[in-house]
Design a protein around this motif. Structure first.
Motif, PDB file in Angstrom:
ATOM      1  N   THR A   1       0.834  -1.202   0.000  1.00  9.98           N
ATOM      2  CA  THR A   1       0.000   0.000   0.000  1.00  9.98           C
ATOM      3  C   THR A   1       0.869   1.253   0.000  1.00  9.98           C
ATOM      4  O   THR A   1       2.013   1.248   0.457  1.00  9.98           O
ATOM      5  CB  THR A   1      -0.913   0.049   1.246  1.00  9.98           C
ATOM      6  OG1 THR A   1      -0.096  -0.043   2.418  1.00  9.98           O
ATOM      7  CG2 THR A   1      -1.931  -1.073   1.231  1.00  9.98           C
ATOM      8  N   VAL A   2       0.274   2.317  -0.527  1.00 16.20           N
ATOM      9  CA  VAL A   2       0.826   3.663  -0.390  1.00 16.20           C
ATOM     10  C   VAL A   2      -0.129   4.425   0.512  1.00 16.20           C
ATOM     11  O   VAL A   2      -1.320   4.556   0.191  1.00 16.20           O
ATOM     12  CB  VAL A   2       0.949   4.370  -1.752  1.00 16.20           C
ATOM     13  CG1 VAL A   2       1.536   5.770  -1.575  1.00 16.20           C
ATOM     14  CG2 VAL A   2       1.806   3.554  -2.708  1.00 16.20           C
ATOM     15  N   ARG A   3       0.361   4.892   1.649  1.00 13.97           N
ATOM     16  CA  ARG A   3      -0.503   5.551   2.626  1.00 13.97           C
ATOM     17  C   ARG A   3      -0.156   7.034   2.745  1.00 13.97           C
ATOM     18  O   ARG A   3       1.016   7.400   2.794  1.00 13.97           O
ATOM     19  CB  ARG A   3      -0.378   4.885   4.000  1.00 13.97           C
ATOM     20  CG  ARG A   3      -0.839   3.434   4.013  1.00 13.97           C
ATOM     21  CD  ARG A   3      -0.877   2.874   5.433  1.00 13.97           C
ATOM     22  NE  ARG A   3      -1.304   1.482   5.417  1.00 13.97           N
ATOM     23  CZ  ARG A   3      -2.588   1.088   5.378  1.00 13.97           C
ATOM     24  NH1 ARG A   3      -3.542   2.011   5.360  1.00 13.97           N
ATOM     25  NH2 ARG A   3      -2.892  -0.188   5.371  1.00 13.97           N
ATOM     26  N   VAL A   4      -1.206   7.838   2.765  1.00 10.95           N
ATOM     27  CA  VAL A   4      -1.066   9.285   2.965  1.00 10.95           C
ATOM     28  C   VAL A   4      -1.646   9.620   4.325  1.00 10.95           C
ATOM     29  O   VAL A   4      -2.859   9.457   4.546  1.00 10.95           O
ATOM     30  CB  VAL A   4      -1.800  10.069   1.861  1.00 10.95           C
ATOM     31  CG1 VAL A   4      -1.647  11.575   2.098  1.00 10.95           C
ATOM     32  CG2 VAL A   4      -1.271   9.683   0.487  1.00 10.95           C
ATOM     33  N   ASP A   5      -0.796  10.037   5.241  1.00 14.17           N
ATOM     34  CA  ASP A   5      -1.236  10.299   6.622  1.00 14.17           C
ATOM     35  C   ASP A   5      -2.001   9.113   7.192  1.00 14.17           C
ATOM     36  O   ASP A   5      -3.018   9.269   7.891  1.00 14.17           O
ATOM     37  CB  ASP A   5      -2.112  11.560   6.686  1.00 14.17           C
ATOM     38  CG  ASP A   5      -1.314  12.832   6.410  1.00 14.17           C
ATOM     39  OD1 ASP A   5      -0.076  12.781   6.528  1.00 14.17           O
ATOM     40  OD2 ASP A   5      -1.928  13.851   6.066  1.00 14.17           O
TER      41      ASP A   5
END
Length: 637
Positions: free
Chosen positions: A432-436
């Motif tokens: 996954t790529v997580r933003v905040d």
């Protein structure tokens, strides 16, 4: 046994074709709904009336002739002629009205299809799907259809509705034949008309299906033609002496395409055309014989002339029914092909992603992407263009908010792919790529687009004004002239607008009146200004992929002297092969084999003596210069 085998193969083929016909009818109904029930229903009724008009004219004239030939009531003959004249006037008056209504139907349907096409291409479709050859062929086909604006899905819809008039006319002609000559001539004419019509339309249907298989060849031919006729490759073609090669290539591509076209045209239309022509002539002759016998067996006198005339005209109308209707068939075959291509693209995207293209609309609103506060994390991310060759393989990386991160690595290490994953253009195959802390896939794509500003190495040079070229990143703020000028100044183009004849409104292409062209370095600075303009209007993540590749040494040095000022307070990522650029970043990350192999500050990585140190040493030796006669200094890396 052979007959049984043929039958076993024939019936499934017939069933499959009937299923295709039902699907085609269903597609036209679906498209017609986009035009509105009132407009479609009214147009359909007028087509039916238009189909009845020539039959009414034929009957009116025929009955009037009967009265006149029998020496009957002139008033009755006049009334029938009046009916025929009224039918003629109605038909002539309906023609322009039907044209107007049909164009409105086509316009509404095409607006829906074009919106769907652009939404898919610009928003819904993952980039890997767009890059597939089969999708590229279908996109090219649809694009060409809408570029020509002739055989569009809207045209197919209005063509299908227009068939109501044709079949109404046939039904009326058969009824007139039954009334004037009996059921046998009517039955013969109806059967022949429908069989020939079915055969010709089937051949045309198969040609339309086959024509789409030629799209790759058409795409190659169009590519070579565009090379020869555009300015994009004119310099290379002339300086390299490639004119002869282009001519030979085009002749070969066009010749191969046309050879295929003519082969299949002969195969589909040659023998069948002869068969159906013979059938039509034989049927018409049989019906004429039947009409003649009825006329011979009727009451003596000239009163039968009118009935015979009506019968012959009705037979002629039935015999013409087997032709290809220009207002319907051509539009339906090629126009519906564009709609089918859109449906196929949607199916491909669903198969590639496991979800329909409009998932966001079905699932409901997603979390908005505001300013990045904690940072962005890549957690075990894997991505491959080909399943057996991952480009990103187990990437774990943190981009801390408010800091600058430089990404380095050899060609093919996955740097640009990582940027596309960060921008949401690609989706990870795993991880996954997580933003905040929120999975990027769960964020509203439009909101994330506004939150991130990316300058790719192959940035787009829009054939638009200077204003629009900068404001493209926040097009809703294109009237912010002060902001545009400020960002141009930040990247060293403070005098550009003043030097152009129309300032910010000057087109940046010589192909438009009053336009000007920029140098490669100016274009790169402008692309940087475009990203900074997005930051000015809300973006909090700045990504620069080889931001100085087209700048000279002085321009590069000036840009990176300002780098920390430009990225202050932002979560920034810079990719560069030039180590004089990346050393100013807060953190340097080395990608190798699609994962992080080293990370740290410049001095720390050089002291570690790893991959970064080796690459830096090679580049330092390359750019180091000996002191010249004037006492030059060694270039500082």
């Amino acid at each position: 046994m052979s007959d049984n085998g043929n039958a076993q193969r024939l019936w499934p083929a017939i069933a499959r074709r009937e299923r295709q016909r039902r699907e085609a009818a269903g597609q036209l109904v679906t498209l017609a709904r986009q035009a509105g029930a009132g407009l479609v229903g009214g147009t359909l009724a007028l087509h039916v009336l238009s189909g009845l008009a020539p039959v009414t004219f034929m009957v009116g004239v025929g009955v009037a002739l009967q009265h006149l030939a029998a020496g009957g009531d002139l008033g009755a003959a006049g009334r029938w002629l009046g009916l025929a004249l009224g039918a003629f006037v109605v038909q002539q008056g309906l023609a322009p009205l039907l044209l107007l209504l049909s164009k409105e139907i086509a316009r509404r349907v095409d607006r829906y299809c074009l919106t769907r096409f652009m939404t898919f291409a610009l928003l819904d479709a993952p980039l890997p799907v767009m890059e597939r050859p089969d999708v590229a062929d279908r996109l090219t086909y649809v694009d060409e259809i809408f570029e020509q604006w002739t055989f569009t899905p809207g045209a197919a819809t209005e063509g299908g509705i227009a068939l109501a008039g044709r079949y109404t006319q046939l039904a009326g002609a058969v009824a007139v034949l039954a009334w004037t000559a009996g059921w046998w001539p009517a039955l013969i004419a109806a059967v022949v008309a429908l069989v020939v019509r079915r055969g010709r339309s089937e051949a045309f249907f198969h040609w339309g299906r086959l024509n789409r298989e030629f799209t790759p060849y058409q795409r190659q031919t169009a590519y070579v033609r565009e090379l020869a006729t555009s300015t994009r490759a004119a310099k290379d073609i002339r300086t390299l002496g490639l004119i002869g090669w282009v001519e030979e290539r085009y002749a070969a591509e066009a010749g191969g395409l046309h050879e295929r076209l003519w082969y299949w045209r002969r195969r589909l239309y040659g023998g069948p055309f002869v068969i159906y022509t013979v059938l039509a002539v034989a049927g018409a002759a049989a019906a004429l014989v039947a009409i003649a016998r009825v006329a011979d067996g009727g009451p003596p006198g000239s009163a039968a002339v009118g009935a015979t005339a009506m019968a012959v005209q009705a037979l002629a109308l039935c015999a013409r029914f087997g032709i290809v209707f220009q207002e319907s068939d051509i539009k339906m075959v090629f126009g519906r092909g564009a709609w089918e291509a859109l449906l196929e693209i949607d199916d491909i995207a669903r198969g590639a992603t496991g979800e329909p293209s409009r998932t966001r609309a079905v699932a409901g609103p997603a979390p908005a992407a505001g300013p990045v506060r904690a940072g962005v994390r890549f957690e075990g991310v894997r991505f491959a263009y080909r399943p057996d060759r991952p480009v990103i393989d187990g990437l774990d990386l943190e981009l801390r908010a408010g800091t600058s991160t430089a990404i380095v690595g050899v060609n093919g290490a996955g740097k640009t792919t990582m940027v596309k994953l960060l921008a949401g253009l690609y989706r990870p195959d795993a991880g996954t790529v997580r933003v905040d802390g929120t999975d990027l896939r769960d964020l509203d794509p439009a909101a994330w687009t506004r939150a991130i500003a990316v300058t790719f190495q192959d940035f787009v040079r829009y054939e638009a004004s200077l204003r629009d070229n900068v404001a493209m990143s926040a097009i809703g703020h294109r009237n912010d002239s002060a902001g545009i000028l400020a960002e141009l100044a930040r990247v060293g183009l403070e005098d550009l607008a003043a030097s152009l004849p129309d300032g910010l409104e000057t087109p940046l292409t010589r192909a438009l009146p009053g336009g000007r062209e920029l140098s490669g370095g100016q274009w790169q600075r402008l692309a940087l200004a475009r990203s900074l303009f997005a930051v000015r209007h809300g973006a909090s993540v700045l990504v620069l992929d080889e931001p100085t590749s087209q700048l000279d040494a002085r321009g590069e040095a000036e840009f990176f002297d300002r780098f920390l000022d430009l990225t202050e307070g932002l979560t920034s990522v810079v990719i560069s092969h030039r180590f004089s650029s990346v050393r100013r970043a807060d953190r340097i990350v080395v990608l190798d084999g699609g994962r992080v192999s080293e990370a740290g500050g410049h001095d720390e990585l050089v002291a570690a003596g790893g991959t970064y140190a080796s690459m830096f040493a090679v580049q330092a030796r390359r750019f180091a210069t000996e002191a010249g006669p004037a006492g030059g200094k060694e270039m500082q890396l």
